[in-house]
Scaffold this motif. Sequence first.
Motif, mmCIF file in Angstrom:
data_model
loop_
_atom_site.group_PDB
_atom_site.id
_atom_site.type_symbol
_atom_site.label_atom_id
_atom_site.label_comp_id
_atom_site.label_asym_id
_atom_site.label_seq_id
_atom_site.Cartn_x
_atom_site.Cartn_y
_atom_site.Cartn_z
ATOM 1 N N ARG A 1 0.838 -1.201 0.000
ATOM 2 C CA ARG A 1 0.000 0.000 0.000
ATOM 3 C C ARG A 1 0.876 1.254 0.000
ATOM 4 O O ARG A 1 0.599 2.229 -0.709
ATOM 5 C CB ARG A 1 -0.927 -0.023 1.216
ATOM 6 N N LYS A 2 1.931 1.213 0.807
ATOM 7 C CA LYS A 2 2.856 2.352 0.873
ATOM 8 C C LYS A 2 3.517 2.593 -0.483
ATOM 9 O O LYS A 2 3.652 3.745 -0.942
ATOM 10 C CB LYS A 2 3.917 2.079 1.934
ATOM 11 N N HIS A 3 3.925 1.530 -1.159
ATOM 12 C CA HIS A 3 4.525 1.652 -2.498
ATOM 13 C C HIS A 3 3.531 2.275 -3.476
ATOM 14 O O HIS A 3 3.901 3.116 -4.306
ATOM 15 C CB HIS A 3 4.971 0.288 -3.019
ATOM 16 N N ASN B 1 13.939 -5.091 -4.951
ATOM 17 C CA ASN B 1 12.642 -4.836 -4.322
ATOM 18 C C ASN B 1 11.542 -5.354 -5.235
ATOM 19 O O ASN B 1 10.957 -4.628 -6.028
ATOM 20 C CB ASN B 1 12.458 -3.335 -4.053
ATOM 21 N N LYS B 2 11.265 -6.635 -5.126
ATOM 22 C CA LYS B 2 10.295 -7.292 -6.006
ATOM 23 C C LYS B 2 8.870 -6.821 -5.731
ATOM 24 O O LYS B 2 8.037 -6.779 -6.640
ATOM 25 C CB LYS B 2 10.403 -8.811 -5.864
ATOM 26 N N LEU B 3 8.562 -6.480 -4.485
ATOM 27 C CA LEU B 3 7.216 -6.005 -4.176
ATOM 28 C C LEU B 3 6.967 -4.652 -4.828
ATOM 29 O O LEU B 3 5.908 -4.426 -5.421
ATOM 30 C CB LEU B 3 7.016 -5.918 -2.658
ATOM 31 N N TYR B 4 7.938 -3.750 -4.719
ATOM 32 C CA TYR B 4 7.821 -2.444 -5.371
ATOM 33 C C TYR B 4 7.674 -2.617 -6.885
ATOM 34 O O TYR B 4 6.846 -1.967 -7.528
ATOM 35 C CB TYR B 4 9.044 -1.586 -5.056
ATOM 36 N N THR B 5 8.480 -3.524 -7.455
ATOM 37 C CA THR B 5 8.417 -3.782 -8.896
ATOM 38 C C THR B 5 7.040 -4.274 -9.303
ATOM 39 O O THR B 5 6.476 -3.830 -10.319
ATOM 40 C CB THR B 5 9.487 -4.817 -9.296
ATOM 41 N N ALA B 6 6.474 -5.201 -8.527
ATOM 42 C CA ALA B 6 5.161 -5.749 -8.850
ATOM 43 C C ALA B 6 4.087 -4.674 -8.787
ATOM 44 O O ALA B 6 3.217 -4.584 -9.671
ATOM 45 C CB ALA B 6 4.822 -6.894 -7.897
#
Length: 808
Positions: free
Chosen positions: A247-249, A356-361
Amino acid sequence: MLETINMVSARAVRWLLHPFIKMTVLPDSPADKLTINANESVVYVMRSRSYIHIALLVHYCKKLNLPSPLQNDGKRHFVFLSKPFGFFNRNAKLPVHEERLRAFIGEQKNHENHRVQFIPVSFYWGRNPGRENSVWRLLFSDKETATLFQRIFIILLQGRNSFLNFGEPVDLTEIVKKGSVEANARKVARVCRVYFHRQRIAAMGPEVSQRKVLLRSILASDAVKAAIKREMSTKNLTFNEAKGQARKHFYEVSADYNYVTIRFFAHFLSWLWNRLYRGIEVHNQEKLREVAGEHELVFVPSHRSHMDYLLMSYVLYHEGLMIPHIAAGINLNFWPVGRYLRQSGAFFMRRSFRGNKLYTAVFNEYLHSLFDKGYSVEYFVEGGRSRTGKLLQPKTGMLAMTLQSALQGTRKPVLFVPVYIGYDNVVEVKSYYRELLGDQKQKESVGQLLGMRKALKRSYGKVQVSFGKPLSLLQFVQQEVKDFEPVKMQFDEKPVWFTQLVSSLAKKIMGRINQAASASSAGLISMVLLDMPRYGMDKLELQNQLGFYLKLLKKVPYSDHTIINFDHADSVIEQAKDVGALQSAPHPLGEILFLSPKDAVHMNYYRANILHLFCVPSLVAACFVNKEQLTLDEILNKIEKMYPFFQADLFLPWDNQALTNIIKALLNEFIYNELITFKDAVYRCRPAASFESIRLHRLAKLVMPSLQKYAITLSLLSRAEDSIERKSLEKQSQNAAQRISILHAANNPMDYDKESFKQLITWLKDFEFVKAQGTQLIPQEALESLKDNVFELLTVDVAQSIHLVLRD
């Protein structure tokens, strides 16, 4: 009744509305830019019935010298497709206008030699697409189905921000060949309704999603859910913690489109451009409106200034196209600018996604949602602003994500729109010079923003915004990938051809940006004067050299999208004087024109902007620097050896066959201008002291800085016994170039920019002139021949300066 409206009542309605309406007409001269034949029947087609629209149409047709919708033949030359009714409305049919439509189609069917032209006409009151599920949208957003009551509110609030768009005429001759009049009428109405809907989306964009709604859809996507699970396992987080990170990303990345902010910037930027510039000229925009409604547009401009972001949105807004969502560096997200850029459509991205795979996704899913909902997108393939004036080598991250999104599937086909943005004077050019000399790049901040007050005290000349030839992503993939099947793929799927395709796509786009270049007065003046000993020249000689360059650009054009705004040398000189790029000194023997030493170094930036336009002509001229006569094969051989390096550096568009044709055309132009002669299959240059020989040698000097870099690095490689360490070669090359620049030139940091030597060594490796073993570079046999070829193209003074510095 609408059917009995006449010119008097149309003028009365226009008079009543005049205080509330300020309308922009697109295109600006429809009588000239649209293929309208005034000697044949013209019928204006509008989406929804409106007294106001027909009154305004009558007024603007008269003003723009277009056939009137109320002609004297007793017919009403306009058709409405539907009428609104009720506050919460749908559209209903109009029997009178259906009959009128059938009558015009019947006229076309019965008189094949007489053409009936249907011109779609669209009115846009404001540019607010509205928000999904918004009560305010019912009153204040210009919907296609707005009632009279709603339209009154819209005109009062948006009337001075309205647009009238004339579409390209629809030719009925092919439509009416088959089927009955009734069937043809339904077909024409359907075609027009689709056109109106697409044009409306192209102008305003789709309804804006609430950020919370968009957040829920992104968090629910398979890719983000998988990334959340991965984050939980690798970092030992709870589900809520990992979801909170996602959510933050999202809030870090996402735009927060606000129409009020857009309106504010529209007025603010009009004031700002009037203070900074003497005009913004837009080129090749007509074709863009034609394809906008049917494609997902991705604007890929050149990047030379922070002004680029604002200029692009401003130009598209005033050209009647939707404001794009712009990928901006996270460095621009500082208080208070970040908030307003976000509300203007900017979404922010980190310089690196690595680790940072979560940010990328989250970022990938957000970008895909923009494409899927139909928003246009803008990003800079170069990644950062060019400090040297040339296009930077492309960063392929955003292109890769765009291709992945397209392979996932989008509602409309993706179309890349290259854009060249050229300035007579770049606001940041002095800071670029300092950075090339070694200063640290200043971080974007409020203090830097306040420093712009100094910039407002001077004029920066004109700005050229030129749209290049669009590139269809699907067509490009089908051409490059054998047996490609448009199968829907997931984000984490990358076919074997993916990386190479993205690289080829980047080069193609950069080439098309350069093809849309506009030759500025500063760039043209610098092409001549920077090679003069004291940056000055007799006015008559400057006129002759500039006139020759303008002839070359027009007779052997770089591209049919290239913009040459000047008809003769005098207009170049006057504009350069006007923007302060050129100084003048009277003299009894004739006026002298020159660059001040302080400005001369900065002028290298504008020379680099358009160097690609003169690269091949200069290489052809360089062939005669040390040779009095040459055959065509000898000229082709010399240039073909060097062409891959210049092509990679300047994104030149020609393959070998096209290059041969360009060289032949240039040689013919040299002959026509009496710079060389041709006899017995041999090209001969004029005597060394002749004016023609001097003019040819001045043209040859344009590529000397590049050839000098090549010669330095190749000489150092040639001297290496077996191998040389790469970083050592880079440093030695830079040091040698810097020393030559200090001793023999004006200490121009662009001559010894370290990045250019890094890139040159990469190309030498790619083209197999050196072989890499770890960090060591091993010269190959072909390198010596390449070095000899480079030195044959160098002027004597440049070659001597290299030998002296390297102690050869």
